[in-house]
Design an enzyme around this catalytic site. Structure first.
Site, short mmCIF file in Angstrom:
data_model
loop_
_atom_site.label_atom_id
_atom_site.label_comp_id
_atom_site.label_asym_id
_atom_site.label_seq_id
_atom_site.Cartn_x
_atom_site.Cartn_y
_atom_site.Cartn_z
CD GLU A 161 1.27 1.18 -4.30
OE1 GLU A 161 0.19 0.99 -4.49
OE2 GLU A 161 1.45 2.22 -3.67
CG HIS A 183 -1.19 -1.70 -8.59
ND1 HIS A 183 -2.29 -1.47 -8.02
CD2 HIS A 183 -0.13 -1.26 -7.68
CE1 HIS A 183 -2.22 -0.65 -6.88
NE2 HIS A 183 -0.90 -0.36 -6.71
CB CYS A 239 -7.96 -4.73 -7.29
SG CYS A 239 -7.14 -4.41 -8.66
O1 SUG Z 1 -4.74 2.29 -5.66
N1 SUG Z 1 -8.14 3.17 -6.51
C1 SUG Z 1 -7.04 2.12 -6.20
C2 SUG Z 1 -7.16 0.91 -6.99
C3 SUG Z 1 -6.37 -0.24 -6.52
C4 SUG Z 1 -6.34 -1.45 -7.50
N2 SUG Z 1 -5.55 -2.56 -6.97
C5 SUG Z 1 -4.78 -3.32 -7.71
N3 SUG Z 1 -4.58 -2.98 -8.92
N4 SUG Z 1 -4.60 -4.56 -7.18
C6 SUG Z 1 -5.51 2.71 -6.36
O2 SUG Z 1 -5.34 3.40 -7.19
C7 SUG Z 1 -9.22 5.27 -6.04
C8 SUG Z 1 -9.69 5.94 -4.96
C9 SUG Z 1 -10.47 7.15 -5.52
O3 SUG Z 1 -10.25 7.89 -6.42
O4 SUG Z 1 -11.46 7.45 -4.93
C10 SUG Z 1 -8.07 4.27 -5.76
O5 SUG Z 1 -7.50 4.59 -4.69
#
Ligand code: SUG
Length: 452
Positions: A174, A248, A365
């Site tokens: 990730e 994460h 993020c």
């Molecule tokens: O991977 N959300 C992302 C958020 C990523 C956050 N990044 C960090 N914590 N670094 C994920 O879950 C949601 C998309 C949706 O549901 O439409 C999404 O992909």
């Protein structure tokens, strides 16, 4: 030569929407089906970049990806004219339309893991794009991300952009969202968080939510980055943290230089981790530890105080936290304590990135940290570093191309798709990126690369 922490933010894409695609990410599942505002989302992101640049941090940008991604639908057997493909996917596999239309590339903390030249065996900056295998919509990012990073970090004498790890649950990676680089003097330590050992069920892992990153992936990334063993520490994410919604590491911890903000449910055995860090760095570190009683993990997951940017500005470390943390008493009190108690922290700011937060993406993020010298910056292969003229140009571009309402039914609109291609073509010109998108690259091979 001085290393600067350049922040490369992901520009929110024109299909930003709430599709509920990420089990274990409570904001994503909780906002599924809501109407999004892509224009507000992209402008919030640009405003955050401008604010960070104003603190004296060098600011770069990474572009959104081609979405909806027609080569993805074609790889699944949909065929015919482009409009027909979109209509067929919408009618026969609406869930796949959501997967292939997500703007999730905005969260560039997941784009790659980075190790700066002074830390690596060959003295070059190493970058490993993340395969993001754990979530189908995110796995689609790896090919374009790799091309974009290679376009930017193009000078092989300075930079090495590797291939992502193989796409298998064994190697589920990730990116920097599970990576923290601490540093004191000339010494640095890279902490790699993981939630399960390999691809098999892990009794020490979370009970309910998916553990996205494997230990095997973390160890492989550390090897590819050419980090000597003494600079590497693998640390297990606390299963209670993942089950509380911290999918994460960066949902419950953030570090910079010798300062580490950590929740009790970020890692198993936190005290052993801090001891190791002190030993390896040969120096004390400032840990601002939040016990569950002070700041419940549920509040930390809802308000994202640890998903702040902890920025090494010319006047000390400054925190840029999401507005949700200002409104949540426990989260705000914790950040205020960090700013008051830790002598290295000189500022605390709150910014509104609510459109992204509603999908589980806070300020941290939205950015990939890349330590670079001024000379490195002068040798980047694209025009991705931003000044005020750059922010204004991006705002103008976004206002002309983005809608202010989007929901699932709109994703099949061929006008949205065509407008997005036009917008991205203009953007690659603005950023001098070259042909990074499948629609800009000729032939079937290009399309196959995208979804392999
Ligand atoms: O991977 N959300 C992302 C958020 C990523 C956050 N990044 C960090 N914590 N670094 C994920 O879950 C949601 C998309 C949706 O549901 O439409 C999404 O992909």
């Amino acid at each position: 030569m001085t290393l600067h922490e350049v922040n490369f933010d992901g520009l929110v894409g024109p299909t930003h929407n709430y599709a509920g695609l990420s089990p274990g990410n409570l904001a994503s599942t909780g906002h599924a089906g809501r109407v999004s505002n892509p224009r507000a989302a992209v402008l919030q992101g640009i405003e955050k970049m401008r604010f960070v640049a104003g603190l004296g941090i060098r600011q770069g940008v990474l572009p959104p990806h081609e979405r909806p991604l027609l080569p993805f639908f074609r790889s699944l057997g949909f065929s015919g004219a482009d409009e027909h493909v979109l209509a067929e996917v919408a009618a026969r596999a609406p869930q796949l339309l959501k997967v292939g239309a997500s703007a999730s590339a905005m969260w560039t903390a997941n784009a790659a893991t980075v190790a700066p030249g002074p830390d690596t065996r060959d003295g070059r900056l190493h970058v490993v794009p993340a395969n993001l295998t754990a979530m189908p919509h995110r796995a689609l990012e790896a090919a374009t991300t790799t091309r974009v990073l290679r376009a930017i970090f193009a000078d092989p004498g300075r930079f090495a952009v590797h291939d992502p790890l193989p796409g298998s649950p064994l190697f589920s990676d990730e990116g920097a969202a599970n990576h923290t680089r601490l540093a004191a003097g000339q010494m640095s330590l890279h902490i790699f968080g993981y939630g399960r050992v390999d691809h098999r069920p892990d009794p020490a892992g979370p009970a309910h939510n998916p553990a996205r990153q494997s230990q095997v992936a973390s160890a492989s990334v550390a090897r590819l980055l050419q980090l000597p063993d003494e600079r590497v520490l693998l640390a297990r994410q606390h299963p209670a943290g993942i089950d509380a919604g911290a999918f994460h590491t960066d949902v419950l911890a953030v570090g910079c230089e010798d300062v580490f903000l950590v929740h009790a449910h970020a890692f198993t055995q936190p005290d052993a981790l801090f001891d190791q860090a002190r030993r390896r760095l040969g120096a004390d570190i400032h840990v601002v530890f939040a016990a569950e009683a002070e700041l419940p993990a549920a509040d930390a997951v809802a308000a994202y105080p640890f998903n702040s940017q902890l920025l090494p500005t010319p006047t000390g470390l400054q925190i840029v936290a999401p507005a949700e943390s200002e409104r949540t008493p426990t989260a705000r009190a914790y950040l205020e304590r960090a700013a008051a108690d830790c002598p290295r922290i000189t500022g605390l700011h709150f910014r509104d990135v609510n459109q992204s937060m509603n999908n589980g993406g806070g300020p941290a993020c939205l950015r990939l940290r890349v330590p670079l010298t001024d000379d490195d910056i002068a040798h980047l292969g694209a025009r991705v570093m931003l000044d005020e003229d750059g922010f204004v140009a991006l705002e103008d571009w976004a206002r002309r191309h983005y809608r202010d309402r989007l929901q699932a039914a709109d994703l099949a609109d061929p006008t949205l798709w065509r407008d997005n291609l036009r917008a991205l073509d203009e953007l690659t010109g603005l950023l001098a990126l070259g042909a990074v998108y499948p629609f800009q690259r000729a032939g079937g091979d290009a399309a196959r690369d995208e979804v392999r």
